[in-house]
Design an enzyme around this catalytic site. Structure first.
Site, mmCIF file in Angstrom:
data_model
loop_
_atom_site.group_PDB
_atom_site.id
_atom_site.type_symbol
_atom_site.label_atom_id
_atom_site.label_comp_id
_atom_site.label_asym_id
_atom_site.label_seq_id
_atom_site.Cartn_x
_atom_site.Cartn_y
_atom_site.Cartn_z
ATOM 1 N N GLY A 47 0.832 -1.099 -0.029
ATOM 2 C CA GLY A 47 -0.139 0.156 0.054
ATOM 3 C C GLY A 47 0.892 1.357 0.073
ATOM 4 O O GLY A 47 1.860 1.363 0.912
ATOM 5 N N LEU A 62 -0.613 7.271 2.582
ATOM 6 C CA LEU A 62 0.176 7.961 3.467
ATOM 7 C C LEU A 62 0.935 7.216 4.429
ATOM 8 O O LEU A 62 2.146 7.006 4.802
ATOM 9 C CB LEU A 62 -0.564 9.021 4.133
ATOM 10 C CG LEU A 62 -0.802 10.425 3.494
ATOM 11 C CD1 LEU A 62 -1.919 11.356 4.174
ATOM 12 C CD2 LEU A 62 0.550 11.030 3.565
ATOM 13 N N GLY A 80 1.653 3.785 4.276
ATOM 14 C CA GLY A 80 2.645 2.929 3.650
ATOM 15 C C GLY A 80 4.021 3.925 3.239
ATOM 16 O O GLY A 80 5.042 3.230 3.442
ATOM 17 N N SER A 132 -17.685 18.488 1.356
ATOM 18 C CA SER A 132 -17.118 18.821 2.473
ATOM 19 C C SER A 132 -18.145 19.547 3.590
ATOM 20 O O SER A 132 -18.842 20.155 3.086
ATOM 21 C CB SER A 132 -16.034 19.850 2.463
ATOM 22 O OG SER A 132 -15.305 20.534 3.630
ATOM 23 N N ARG A 152 -21.871 15.340 12.585
ATOM 24 C CA ARG A 152 -21.968 14.408 11.601
ATOM 25 C C ARG A 152 -23.113 13.347 11.708
ATOM 26 O O ARG A 152 -23.815 13.106 10.872
ATOM 27 C CB ARG A 152 -20.766 13.709 11.368
ATOM 28 C CG ARG A 152 -19.729 14.565 10.166
ATOM 29 C CD ARG A 152 -18.744 13.849 10.105
ATOM 30 N NE ARG A 152 -17.614 14.638 9.397
ATOM 31 C CZ ARG A 152 -16.478 14.289 8.950
ATOM 32 N NH1 ARG A 152 -16.026 12.803 8.859
ATOM 33 N NH2 ARG A 152 -15.370 15.224 8.150
ATOM 34 N N HIS A 189 -18.128 6.390 4.546
ATOM 35 C CA HIS A 189 -16.790 7.612 4.277
ATOM 36 C C HIS A 189 -15.469 6.928 4.619
ATOM 37 O O HIS A 189 -14.548 7.094 4.058
ATOM 38 C CB HIS A 189 -17.069 8.859 4.769
ATOM 39 C CG HIS A 189 -16.080 9.834 4.857
ATOM 40 N ND1 HIS A 189 -15.769 10.166 3.719
ATOM 41 C CD2 HIS A 189 -15.600 10.481 5.803
ATOM 42 C CE1 HIS A 189 -14.694 11.101 3.784
ATOM 43 N NE2 HIS A 189 -14.692 11.308 5.064
ATOM 44 N N GLU A 216 -5.697 3.313 7.747
ATOM 45 C CA GLU A 216 -7.136 2.998 7.576
ATOM 46 C C GLU A 216 -7.466 1.617 7.914
ATOM 47 O O GLU A 216 -8.269 1.143 8.449
ATOM 48 C CB GLU A 216 -8.001 3.667 6.578
ATOM 49 C CG GLU A 216 -9.677 3.681 6.756
ATOM 50 C CD GLU A 216 -10.234 4.164 5.716
ATOM 51 O OE1 GLU A 216 -9.668 4.904 4.731
ATOM 52 O OE2 GLU A 216 -11.569 3.799 5.700
ATOM 53 N N LEU A 233 -5.837 11.911 8.310
ATOM 54 C CA LEU A 233 -4.594 12.042 7.577
ATOM 55 C C LEU A 233 -3.398 11.925 8.844
ATOM 56 O O LEU A 233 -2.326 11.442 8.643
ATOM 57 C CB LEU A 233 -4.455 13.422 7.241
ATOM 58 C CG LEU A 233 -5.335 13.617 5.774
ATOM 59 C CD1 LEU A 233 -5.392 15.127 5.319
ATOM 60 C CD2 LEU A 233 -4.801 12.540 4.863
#
Lengths: 216, 584, 248
Positions: free
Chosen positions: B9, B12, B14, B249, B284, B351, B375, B391
């Site tokens: 992967g 980010l 990996g 967003s 949310r 999501h 993730e 992130l």
């Protein structure tokens, strides 16, 4: 990419197109335009040029070598491009394509033009307005070649100025580049007009009025 | 013998693990389905959290930690979350040094904005595409290591399975080239699965096409636990599309967007009506549930479709362009309407998966030598993830797993080079045979249609509002799909760049993973974070302040429960109708 | 709006195999894009003549026009298939693979060339390490904004596809990589290495090979000011050349 000569050669090619080849082209256009004032003046100006001191070294050093380099390396540049103006019909892409087409036309035209006139000069004797008039009116095809050759050379020259400005990093932004393009197209119109007018003069005027009588 | 490191992967997590290993002197075999630069991390829009406290708000890494744990409804183990939040400011500074063009203050410092679930300006951002910018910076550093000869990239390879030796230790992987279709075995002392989320199990989601969760589903079948697989975050505002649900967003609501639908022929601003105090700015999960209720229970979706309006047309276009320019362009680009003039049509979409491969605090799964990060793991978000924490957790996950892999590999008594060839050959043969079997399937089930059906069932029964009866039905239906899978017929039987074979193999793993999500959800009889059951509307700490650990058995997932590390912050009710302080 | 949309796909079974056209009829629905059409073919691989065929092979990932994977030539223009909305395309819709790269199969291509160019030009910030070395350098906000614009390049290859000077016949690395050099040499840390960065694009295939057809800036899906980058790097390269030439 350590081949640093590559950059030099590319930039030399670009520079020589403008100085001295472009400069010579400018001079040539100016010379042609003397026909508009008077065939006699044109003949005298030509006489001066033909009798320039150091004419041969100047011709070789400032015209022939730069022109030959520009033309030969240019052929390579033309070969490398995979033109796609029919697919991407943006004007700049067409200009890119026309720059290469006009390059080929100009090379053929200039080679033939120089060869034909130099040969004539060598074997028949100096040109002169009337001789040239007779020559140009001898065949409509010949005249047509002159018109096409001229317009092609002018396009290559004026579009080339635009290219020079961009590839020397003088015009960087899109707006600077589009203003520069307007200016270059003015150059195109001006030079085209000047050249065609000279041709018109050469074709329509068949006698030389002495300069002396014009002055008074 | 130098230990060999395999990272699967190129998102980010990996990439960061790869950089960390290279920097410490190791070399990495990096596997990815697509060019690593194209990994799903590019899709993250909002930003990355880190308590730098540049706005005089008294923010601290502890506040960030508290917000994250509280936002995750106390299901996350607190030690790793605490460490992540402490590392966050340093991570943001590092990314800045790597060349990420973060938005800046007039003084030239990093700018921070506010995001959901916090009262502080804590989110560093780079235009509307922070994830893209972060992964590009990591991609560039990895390219630098590649040029230095420390990274060998295998882009365009699908990793099929882990190679386990007799003691159950991971010794390498089997992977298939997407072009030549060659299946090969690769030795490795430590293998890191940074393979992203399983969004494709839901058919259409905000996730990328490669986010199938396939390899996680595969190692789950090989004995790795899935942690909290039922915890799936649904984003309230996404743009429905024929091929994908694209994120809209949350800042659209933040800047004054109003959510409504028609009732009795008149606009009904139902969020404002239902939640007079917070109106359109409810969190949310609340917004998501309300939209779901309006569309499915009340059947009031626009034109009978499951969509409602998110309306910005009352705000003047200049203000919108200044504050939301990049985001509005996305809507314009994919729908063709101008949201400055026409209300946007939106609906919630799957999501993010808070759950994933169970790992210890050193990012290792229960299979020795097999690590997970990003993730793909379950570690940092509990039952609900805060915006802009993903992130962070991806980068931090890589920072933990990379060095952990090295420490593990250097402590090994036997390296993968000492393992007999027969172990590798056996797994290779097993996977070659399985693939050969796929090629030869001549039934009438199309794998893409089967996948579509799986997605529809998962989306309908195991997302926003979960009823045990429906989840039960879903789990049974997944088994039906598994039976129908045996009657697959591949639409393409070619032996070159055959995407159908790859997809069919991934589909099986999606079915297995999907079943774990369903069983996890079925057995968690409470409501916590993103997991909401009307039959059990309250959080039940007594019975369910526990991590679900799903273990694969031939008869379906077997669940175990593990205590959650709550040593720093005592669980308290999660309420957004009052300030966080009031709930303490 | 017609019920059925005709899609013409230029297919090819492998590198070097003869390309052929195959047509499909796709049922129209709202928000249909080229990706969804190709997905429909996966689910029902039957062409317009009613013959069974294989699904079209292509690459895609994010479907949000940000990963760069699904670039292909649609109705003659290179672009991302995900943002190619059927409502906005003339019919029938034709799709072809990007022609400047090795075609693996159908629309699936190998763009290693683009990434190799990024290696050649050292497109990265040479950081000392990922250790905690404190804050990064301060930067003017306006500059950060324009660097962000350049930094959005997703290496999709549309610029290279449209560039007449980018082909097997030339070594030109293409506009994208050169624009990246401009990005990195303007970063405060990259500025410390600007000479080497500029040197990297002064050889064969570098900045001097740009022919200024300016198609790149027209087709770039991210609207990156590529021609400005090219002209700017021309200027930098010349400055570098003179400074080097006059100091030997």
């Amino acid at each position: 990419m350590t081949d640093q000569n590559h950059f030099l050669i590319r930039k030399l090619h670009s520079l020589l197109g403008l100085f001295p080849v472009g400069a010579f082209f400018f001079e040539h256009t100016l010379t042609n335009s003397f026909t508009l004032i008077g065939p006699d003046l044109w003949e005298k100006w030509c006489w001066c040029l033909h009798n320039l001191p150091f004419k041969v070294p100047i011709e070789i050093l400032f015209i022939f070598i730069p022109l030959a380099f520009h033309a030969l390396y240019g052929l390579w540049i033309v070969y490398v491009a995979k033109n796609n103006a029919l697919r991407y019909t943006y004007w700049r892409n067409w200009a890119f394509y026309l720059q290469r087409i006009t390059a080929l036309i100009t090379i053929v035209f200039v080679t033939w033009h120089v060869w034909a006139l130099k040969a004539a000069e060598l074997f028949v004797g100096s040109g002169g307005f009337v001789n040239f008039h007779n020559y140009l009116t001898s065949s409509p095809a010949l005249l047509a070649i002159y018109v096409v050759g001229w317009v092609a050379a002018v396009f290559h020259f004026s579009n080339g100025i635009w290219g020079f400005l961009a590839s020397w990093g003088i015009t960087v932004g899109p707006r600077a580049q589009s203003y520069a393009y307007v200016a270059c197209m003015l150059v195109f119109c001006l030079f085209t007009a000047a050249g065609l007018a000279a041709l018109y003069q050469l074709v329509t005027v068949s006698t030389v009025t002495p300069l002396y009588s014009m002055m008074y | 013998m130098e230990p060999r490191y395999i990272v699967v992967g190129g998102g980010l997590a990996g990439l960061m693990a790869t950089i960390k290993i290279c920097e410490a002197g190791g070399s990495v075999d990096l596997f990815s389905l697509v060019a690593v630069k194209r990994s799903h991390s590019v899709c993250a829009q909002g930003g990355i959290n880190g308590a730098v406290n540049t706005k005089g708000e008294g923010d601290s890494t502890w506040e960030h930690f508290d917000d994250s744990v509280y936002g995750g409804d106390f299901l996350a183990n607190q030690t790793p979350v605490k460490e992540m939040c402490e590392a966050a400011p340093g991570i943001i500074f590092l990314m800045d040094r790597m060349g990420v063009p973060f938005s800046r203050t007039p003084e030239g410092l990093l700018d921070f904005r506010r995001f959901g679930g916090t009262k502080h300006h804590r989110t560093a951002f780079s235009g509307a595409t922070t994830g893209q910018q972060l992964i590009y910076a990591c991609d560039e550093q990895v390219r630098r290591w590649e040029v230095a000869g420390k990274v060998r990239k295998y882009e365009g390879w699908d990793v099929i399975s882990a190679v386990l030796d007799k003691e159950g230790i991971c010794r390498g992987i089997v992977a298939q080239n997407l072009v030549t279709m060659e299946i090969k075995v690769f030795r490795g002392d430590a293998v890191n699965l940074a393979t992203g989320g399983p969004g494709m199990i839901y058919g259409r989601s905000t996730q990328s096409v490669i986010c199938t969760g396939s390899i996680a589903g595969q190692v789950y079948q090989q004995g790795a636990y899935l942690g909290n697989p039922e915890m799936i975050q649904v984003h309230p505002t996404a743009i429905p599309g024929a091929d994908k649900l694209r994120l809209m967003s949350e800042s659209a609501r933040g800047e004054g967007g109003r959510v409504w639908t028609y009732r009795d022929g008149k606009p009904w601003y139902f969020l404002e009506d239902m939640f007079p105090a917070y109106g359109n700015l409810v969190p949310r999960d609340i917004a998501t549930r309300a939209i779901y209720q309006v569309c499915y229970d009340m059947k009031l979706g626009v034109d009978g479709q499951p969509v409602v309006y998110l309306d910005l047309t009352h705000i003047d276009a200049a203000t919108l362009d200044r504050k939301l320019g990049g985001i509005l362009e996305i809507y314009e680009k994919f729908i063709g309407d101008d949201p400055r003039k026409v209300p946007m049509k939106i609906f919630p979409a799957v999501h993010y998966s808070m759950g994933g491969l169970w790992v210890d605090f050193d990012a290792m799964t229960n299979i020795p030598g097999l690590f997970a990060s990003g993730e793909a793991d379950y570690q940092y978000h509990g039952a609900n993830r805060l915006g802009a924490n993903s992130l962070l957790s991806a980068i931090y996950g890589g920072m933990v797993s990379g060095p952990a892999m090295m420490q593990y590999a250097q402590g090994l008594k036997k390296s993968c080079a000492d393992i007999p060839q027969s172990v590798f050959d056996a797994e290779l043969k097993r996977q070659q045979n399985a693939t050969e079997k796929l090629y030869n399937m001549r039934g009438n089930e199309n794998p893409y249609l089967l996948h579509k059906e799986l997605g529809e069932w998962m989306s309908e029964h195991c997302t926003i509002v979960r009823y045990n009866k429906n989840i039960q039905k879903l789990e049974e239906h997944i088994q039906v799909l598994m039976e129908r899978y045996q009657k697959l017929g591949l639409p393409d039987t070619g032996r070159y760049a055959n995407q159908s074979v790859i997809f069919a193999r991934n589909l099986w793993n999606m079915l297995e993973y999907g079943r774990a999500i369903a069983v996890g959800a079925l057995n968690r009889n409470e409501s916590r974070g993103s997991h909401y059951k009307p039959e059990f509307p309250e959080r039940d700490d007594e019975n369910f302040l526990k991590t679900t650990k799903a273990k694969w058995t031939p008869n379906g997932p077997a669940l175990e429960w593990e205590e959650v590390d709550v040593q720093y912050i005592k669980p308290r009710p999660r309420r957004y109708d009052v300030d966080k302080e009031a709930s303490k | 709006m017609a019920e059925v949309i005709r899609l013409r796909v230029k297919r090819q079974d492998g590198p070097g195999a003869a390309p052929y056209w195959e047509e499909f009829d796709i049922k129209y629905r709202a928000n249909l894009n080229v990706i969804a059409m190709l997905q429909d073919i996966q689910q029902n691989p039957v062409n317009a003549k009613g013959q069974k065929t294989t699904p079209v092979v292509w690459g895609c990932n994010c479907l949000e026009e940000i990963c760069g994977e699904c670039a292909m030539v649609i109705n003659g223009t290179p672009r991302q298939a995900c943002s190619a909305l059927v409502d906005k395309l003339t019919k029938p819709i034709t799709v072809e693979p990007l022609s400047k790269f090795t075609i693996i199969r159908d629309l699936y291509i190998d763009r290693a060339k683009l990434f190799n160019a990024l290696k050649k030009v050292n497109a990265w910030i040479p950081i000392d390490g990922t250790y905690d070395l404190g804050q990064g350098p301060k930067q003017p906000p306006a500059k950060a904004d324009w660097m962000y614009k350049l930094s959005q390049c997703m290496t999709c290859g549309c610029c290279a596809e449209s560039c007449p000077n980018y082909s097997d016949k030339s070594d030109f690395i293409g506009p994208a990589a050169i624009s990246q050099v401009r990005l990195f040499m303007n970063h405060p840390t990259g500025q410390l290495h600007r000479d080497e960065l500029v040197d990297n694009i002064m050889g064969n295939g570098g900045i001097a090979d740009c022919g200024k057809s300016q198609n790149c800036v027209r087709v770039c899906p991210k609207e990156i000011p590529l021609t400005t980058s090219l002209a700017d790097m021309n200027r930098e390269a010349l400055k570098r050349w003179f400074s080097r030439g006059l100091r030997f």
